[in-house]
Scaffold this active site. Structure first.
Site, PDB file in Angstrom:
ATOM      1  N   TYR A 229       0.834  -1.217   0.000  1.00  0.00           N
ATOM      2  CA  TYR A 229       0.000   0.000   0.000  1.00  0.00           C
ATOM      3  C   TYR A 229       0.861   1.257   0.000  1.00  0.00           C
ATOM      4  O   TYR A 229       0.418   2.315  -0.445  1.00  0.00           O
ATOM      5  CB  TYR A 229      -1.012  -0.038   1.154  1.00  0.00           C
ATOM      6  CG  TYR A 229      -1.938  -1.216   0.959  1.00  0.00           C
ATOM      7  CD1 TYR A 229      -2.842  -1.237  -0.100  1.00  0.00           C
ATOM      8  CD2 TYR A 229      -1.836  -2.348   1.743  1.00  0.00           C
ATOM      9  CE1 TYR A 229      -3.634  -2.341  -0.350  1.00  0.00           C
ATOM     10  CE2 TYR A 229      -2.622  -3.459   1.501  1.00  0.00           C
ATOM     11  CZ  TYR A 229      -3.521  -3.451   0.447  1.00  0.00           C
ATOM     12  OH  TYR A 229      -4.285  -4.550   0.196  1.00  0.00           O
ATOM     13  N   HIS A 381       2.069  -9.007 -10.565  1.00  0.00           N
ATOM     14  CA  HIS A 381       2.361  -8.190 -11.751  1.00  0.00           C
ATOM     15  C   HIS A 381       1.119  -7.384 -12.145  1.00  0.00           C
ATOM     16  O   HIS A 381       1.238  -6.320 -12.742  1.00  0.00           O
ATOM     17  CB  HIS A 381       2.867  -9.050 -12.913  1.00  0.00           C
ATOM     18  CG  HIS A 381       4.340  -9.373 -12.762  1.00  0.00           C
ATOM     19  ND1 HIS A 381       4.793 -10.408 -11.988  1.00  0.00           N
ATOM     20  CD2 HIS A 381       5.452  -8.761 -13.238  1.00  0.00           C
ATOM     21  CE1 HIS A 381       6.123 -10.425 -12.007  1.00  0.00           C
ATOM     22  NE2 HIS A 381       6.543  -9.433 -12.760  1.00  0.00           N
ATOM     23  N   ARG A 443       9.440 -18.913  -8.484  1.00  0.00           N
ATOM     24  CA  ARG A 443      10.839 -18.841  -8.042  1.00  0.00           C
ATOM     25  C   ARG A 443      11.626 -20.116  -8.345  1.00  0.00           C
ATOM     26  O   ARG A 443      12.333 -20.644  -7.490  1.00  0.00           O
ATOM     27  CB  ARG A 443      10.896 -18.618  -6.537  1.00  0.00           C
ATOM     28  CG  ARG A 443      10.266 -17.338  -6.124  1.00  0.00           C
ATOM     29  CD  ARG A 443      10.274 -17.186  -4.647  1.00  0.00           C
ATOM     30  NE  ARG A 443      10.325 -15.784  -4.313  1.00  0.00           N
ATOM     31  CZ  ARG A 443      10.039 -15.303  -3.131  1.00  0.00           C
ATOM     32  NH1 ARG A 443       9.693 -16.101  -2.166  1.00  0.00           N
ATOM     33  NH2 ARG A 443      10.118 -14.014  -2.905  1.00  0.00           N
TER      34      ARG A 443
HETATM   35 FE1  HAS Z   1      -1.549  -8.697  -2.986  1.00  0.00          FE
HETATM   36  C1  HAS Z   1       0.490 -11.405  -2.379  1.00  0.00           C
HETATM   37  C2  HAS Z   1      -4.065 -10.162  -1.189  1.00  0.00           C
HETATM   38  C3  HAS Z   1      -3.509  -5.874  -3.381  1.00  0.00           C
HETATM   39  C4  HAS Z   1       1.168  -6.989  -4.212  1.00  0.00           C
HETATM   40  N1  HAS Z   1       0.425  -9.135  -3.270  1.00  0.00           N
HETATM   41  C5  HAS Z   1       1.061 -10.313  -2.983  1.00  0.00           C
HETATM   42  C6  HAS Z   1       2.434 -10.216  -3.370  1.00  0.00           C
HETATM   43  C7  HAS Z   1       2.637  -8.948  -3.846  1.00  0.00           C
HETATM   44  C8  HAS Z   1       1.361  -8.283  -3.781  1.00  0.00           C
HETATM   45  C9  HAS Z   1       3.939  -8.352  -4.333  1.00  0.00           C
HETATM   46  O1  HAS Z   1      -4.343 -12.464   0.836  1.00  0.00           O
HETATM   47  C10 HAS Z   1       3.445 -11.362  -3.338  1.00  0.00           C
HETATM   48  C11 HAS Z   1       4.368 -11.334  -2.178  1.00  0.00           C
HETATM   49  C12 HAS Z   1       5.341 -12.481  -2.289  1.00  0.00           C
HETATM   50  O2  HAS Z   1       6.388 -12.290  -2.918  1.00  0.00           O
HETATM   51  O3  HAS Z   1       5.036 -13.550  -1.790  1.00  0.00           O
HETATM   52  N2  HAS Z   1      -3.448  -8.156  -2.436  1.00  0.00           N
HETATM   53  C13 HAS Z   1      -4.310  -8.903  -1.731  1.00  0.00           C
HETATM   54  C14 HAS Z   1      -5.583  -8.198  -1.586  1.00  0.00           C
HETATM   55  C15 HAS Z   1      -5.406  -6.985  -2.215  1.00  0.00           C
HETATM   56  C16 HAS Z   1      -4.066  -6.964  -2.717  1.00  0.00           C
HETATM   57  C17 HAS Z   1      -6.821  -8.674  -0.904  1.00  0.00           C
HETATM   58  N3  HAS Z   1      -1.246  -6.811  -3.681  1.00  0.00           N
HETATM   59  C18 HAS Z   1      -2.172  -5.806  -3.735  1.00  0.00           C
HETATM   60  C19 HAS Z   1      -1.566  -4.607  -4.243  1.00  0.00           C
HETATM   61  C20 HAS Z   1      -0.237  -4.914  -4.473  1.00  0.00           C
HETATM   62  C21 HAS Z   1      -0.064  -6.304  -4.115  1.00  0.00           C
HETATM   63  C22 HAS Z   1      -2.279  -3.293  -4.430  1.00  0.00           C
HETATM   64  C23 HAS Z   1       0.867  -4.069  -4.994  1.00  0.00           C
HETATM   65  C24 HAS Z   1       0.797  -2.805  -5.262  1.00  0.00           C
HETATM   66  N4  HAS Z   1      -1.755 -10.459  -1.994  1.00  0.00           N
HETATM   67  C25 HAS Z   1      -2.845 -10.842  -1.289  1.00  0.00           C
HETATM   68  C26 HAS Z   1      -2.553 -12.119  -0.609  1.00  0.00           C
HETATM   69  C27 HAS Z   1      -1.249 -12.475  -0.943  1.00  0.00           C
HETATM   70  C28 HAS Z   1      -0.777 -11.407  -1.816  1.00  0.00           C
HETATM   71  C29 HAS Z   1      -3.444 -12.895   0.274  1.00  0.00           C
HETATM   72  C30 HAS Z   1      -0.452 -13.689  -0.449  1.00  0.00           C
HETATM   73  C31 HAS Z   1      -0.832 -14.940  -1.118  1.00  0.00           C
HETATM   74  C32 HAS Z   1       0.151 -16.053  -0.858  1.00  0.00           C
HETATM   75  O4  HAS Z   1      -0.314 -17.198  -0.828  1.00  0.00           O
HETATM   76  O5  HAS Z   1       1.363 -15.856  -0.717  1.00  0.00           O
HETATM   77  C33 HAS Z   1      -6.455  -5.880  -2.277  1.00  0.00           C
HETATM   78  O6  HAS Z   1      -5.934  -4.662  -1.794  1.00  0.00           O
HETATM   79  C34 HAS Z   1      -6.972  -5.692  -3.673  1.00  0.00           C
HETATM   80  C35 HAS Z   1      -8.156  -4.741  -3.706  1.00  0.00           C
HETATM   81  C36 HAS Z   1      -8.390  -4.261  -5.112  1.00  0.00           C
HETATM   82  C37 HAS Z   1      -9.557  -4.234  -5.742  1.00  0.00           C
HETATM   83  C38 HAS Z   1      -9.593  -3.777  -7.171  1.00  0.00           C
HETATM   84  C39 HAS Z   1     -10.304  -2.450  -7.354  1.00  0.00           C
HETATM   85  C40 HAS Z   1     -10.275  -2.060  -8.784  1.00  0.00           C
HETATM   86  C41 HAS Z   1      -9.940  -0.830  -9.255  1.00  0.00           C
HETATM   87  C42 HAS Z   1      -9.894  -0.612 -10.721  1.00  0.00           C
HETATM   88  C43 HAS Z   1     -11.187  -0.014 -11.238  1.00  0.00           C
HETATM   89  C44 HAS Z   1     -11.100   0.157 -12.712  1.00  0.00           C
HETATM   90  C45 HAS Z   1     -11.740   1.108 -13.428  1.00  0.00           C
HETATM   91  C46 HAS Z   1     -11.500   1.171 -14.904  1.00  0.00           C
HETATM   92  C47 HAS Z   1     -12.646   2.120 -12.834  1.00  0.00           C
HETATM   93  C48 HAS Z   1     -10.804  -4.663  -5.087  1.00  0.00           C
HETATM   94  C49 HAS Z   1      -9.648   0.313  -8.353  1.00  0.00           C
HETATM   95  C50 HAS Z   1     -12.603   0.487 -15.606  1.00  0.00           C
HETATM   96  C51 HAS Z   1     -12.219   0.290 -17.022  1.00  0.00           C
HETATM   97  C52 HAS Z   1     -12.763  -0.604 -17.846  1.00  0.00           C
HETATM   98  C53 HAS Z   1     -12.322  -0.717 -19.263  1.00  0.00           C
HETATM   99  C54 HAS Z   1     -13.859  -1.533 -17.400  1.00  0.00           C
END
Ligand code: HAS
Length: 567
Positions: A229, A381, A443
């Site tokens: 974050y 990614h 990895r």
């Molecule tokens: Fe994650 C593992 C859960 C967000 C980065 N995450 C990782 C790792 C990284 C990472 C680097 O619960 C690997 C670490 C390693 O080396 O082992 N992550 C989440 C959850 C979120 C989340 C619940 N992660 C991120 C963000 C990262 C990031 C942000 C980097 C910047 N993550 C995990 C979990 C793991 C994990 C487990 C561990 C799993 C394991 O087994 O090791 C949430 O914050 C995500 C919420 C996001 C949303 C999306 C909202 C959508 C938006 C776009 C709207 C688009 C529009 C355009 C309006 C709900 C805002 C529309 C256009 C059209 C054309 C339709």
């Protein structure tokens, strides 16, 4: 993007020079980081069947890829962008302190880079023990962190003096966002500093023979999740304060921005155990508590999805867009005058998939299927290499051009960079998701085994995944190459005007006054409470656990370093 800028300010030459170096130095290092990304896909797809290429070993290259792209580039950018925002919205900063922080960050980066290049620190960006690095690696990273803390603390006097002079006014939204990001950074880096200073450095110097691995990993993930974050917040600052204006409209809700930033402070840290669902020594109660908090940390990103869509709709309708969905056609997707829009929009698009897969990861039982598989790099990614990377490189190019007074070279090429990157990352991640769901490990130099038809471990099921991975990776590399050509051509071009600090500033459509989001204090108190609740019992569990301490290892053999040469 001349039409969009409401305000340019002349800034102190020293600050201008420092921001420029902080942007250009890590971007130049990215060339190395991205080269190793391309090498990753080639090794893993079985196009390379060796341990080394050009004298650099697989895990050494993977360490460079992670450390340069995910730690050095991001931290330098956040500090440089932070200085730009503070100077733009609040006022001049103390330059002596700024140079001190800069020097520490540069020295730290060079130390860590030397340690990795010497081949003694192939511990990946997570530097998990029992893999052991050279002390210079840990000391270098510590200096980078301390330098970034000093930069943040340097903004405090400017912030408080602005507040004194503007009593009753709302702190500019961008400042709230960057402060939220650095508060998260300080919270996150305290546990990892404890890990490095009290566990890893004494162990790597040989002062203690073993290390408590469960404790080290818990301290790492106490850092590792809020870290994401810290990466995301500068991106969200750009989305909330610049994207609406680029789209031709206004920010749908100022309150939503403040709520998002503060909510991320509250919930970004008490969630780290979702990286450790499969690990022993932590009871399922605490794993469940962290899974629950993880669902809450996703809330502001759902809000962001709504607010960004609404803000873009306002802009598109102002540009003449009509109908329920017809307005999407009126956004400036490839407008060279508003080229940053594409960098932001593509990031948002990619984040839909990165976000959804994050929620899958956070679901305890689904995570047991994909943990430690190639699903994970696909997820990250689509987050850090999607919205974060695109917004950072876009803003780097924007700020460098404005501060040096140079025109962006090859504007028609530049405008396509984010779209080519998006095509690449979607193909690449689809390959890794498919492979990961089928058990393909992360990895791992699979060219030596699973993707080498000569190996008894050859795994034919992962064919599609590896071909998609290599195709997507190649397209991503192509996009990065085009970006580098544009970036360096711009830097080496002639200035056409005097350089100044300019930022795009969106007006709010709904400018709500909600006292709950106008002060950091209640959110910081809540954060402290949640951290104690979420971490005191599981840390006590790792301290009580009776696992033996671990001696040091390197990635290339199954015996500890202390066991002497291979028998
Ligand atoms: Fe994650 C593992 C859960 C967000 C980065 N995450 C990782 C790792 C990284 C990472 C680097 O619960 C690997 C670490 C390693 O080396 O082992 N992550 C989440 C959850 C979120 C989340 C619940 N992660 C991120 C963000 C990262 C990031 C942000 C980097 C910047 N993550 C995990 C979990 C793991 C994990 C487990 C561990 C799993 C394991 O087994 O090791 C949430 O914050 C995500 C919420 C996001 C949303 C999306 C909202 C959508 C938006 C776009 C709207 C688009 C529009 C355009 C309006 C709900 C805002 C529309 C256009 C059209 C054309 C339709």
């Amino acid at each position: 993007m001349e039409l969009l800028n409401q305000r340019k300010i002349e800034i102190e030459p020293g600050l201008k020079r420092m921001i420029l170096i902080e942007l250009i130095f890590p971007t130049a290092l990215l060339v190395l980081g991205i080269y190793h990304g391309m090498m990753q896909v080639l090794y893993r797809a079985g196009h390379i069947h060796t341990r080394h290429v050009l004298g650099l070993e697989y895990y050494q290259g993977l360490t460079l890829h992670g450390v340069v792209n995910a730690i050095v580039f991001t931290t330098f950018f956040a500090v440089a962008f932070g200085y730009a925002l503070i100077r733009f919205y609040l006022g001049p900063v103390n330059m002596k302190v700024a140079w001190l922080s800069f020097a520490l960050m540069i020295i730290g980066t060079l130390l860590a880079a030397a340690a990795i290049l010497s081949g003694t620190s192939s511990v990946l960006y997570t530097f998990y023990p029992p893999l052991r690095a050279h002390p210079a690696f840990y000391i270098g990273l510590t200096l980078v962190v301390v330098g970034s803390w000093i930069a943040f603390f340097n903004w405090f006097p400017v912030y408080f003096s602005w507040k004194r002079e503007h009593r009753g006014e709302k702190v500019p939204l961008a400042v709230v966002g960057i402060f939220a990001g650095f508060i998260i950074w300080v919270i996150a880096t305290i546990p990892v500093a404890i890990e490095i200073i009290f566990q890893l450095i004494p162990w790597s110097l040989g002062w203690v023979p073993t290390v408590n691995v469960p404790l080290a990993r818990m301290l790492f993930w106490f850092f590792g999740h809020p870290l994401v974050y810290f990466w995301l917040l500068p991106t969200y600052v750009m989305y909330y304060t610049m994207l609406p204006k680029l789209a031709g409209g206004k920010l749908f809700s100022d309150f939503a921005g403040r709520f998002t930033f503060l909510w991320l402070v509250l919930y970004s840290a008490p969630v780290g155990i979702h990286h450790q669902f499969t690990e022993p020594g932590i009871s399922s109660t605490w794993k469940f508590v962290h899974a629950f908090f993880t669902m809450l940390v996703a809330v502001p990103s759902f809000a962001t999805a709504f607010v960004m869509a609404a803000s873009m709709e306002l802009g598109a309708r102002a540009n003449g867009g009509r109908g329920l969905l017809g307005w999407w056609k009126k956004l400036p997707y490839v407008d060279t005058n508003r080229w940053l829009f594409g960098y932001f929009f593509c990031g948002l698009f990619i984040f839909i998939f990165g976000g959804v897969t994050g929620i899958i990861n956070a679901s305890y039982n689904l995570d047991t299927v994909i943990h430690n598989t190639s699903w994970l790099p696909a997820h990250f990614h689509q987050t850090v290499a999607g919205p974060v990377f695109l917004s950072y490189i876009g803003m780097t190019l924007f700020l460098v051009a404005k501060l040096t007074g140079k025109e962006i070279k090859l504007p028609r090429w530049n405008v396509w960079v984010p779209y080519i990157w998006t095509v690449g990352i979607m193909i690449f991640s689809t390959g890794l998701f498919i492979g990961g769901a089928g058990g393909e490990p992360r990895r791992t130099n699979m060219g030596l085994t699973y993707t080498n038809p000569q190996s008894p471990l050859y795994h034919a099921d992962w064919q599609i995944a590896r071909h998609l991975g290599v195709l997507g990776g190649t397209i991503m590399t192509l996009a990065a190459l085009i970006f580098f050509v544009v970036f360096f051509a711009t830097i080496f071009g002639r200035p056409t005007r005097s350089g100044s600090l300019e930022l795009i500033v969106s007006e709010p459509y709904h400018d709500e006054h909600v006292p709950a989001v106008q002060s950091f204090t209640p959110w910081l108190v809540g954060t402290a409470l949640l951290l104690v609740i979420a971490y005191a019992p599981p840390i006590a569990q790792t301290l009580r656990s009776n696992f033996p301490g671990a001696p040091p290892y390197t990635p290339d053999r199954p015996l500890p370093i202390t066991a002497g040469p291979n028998p």
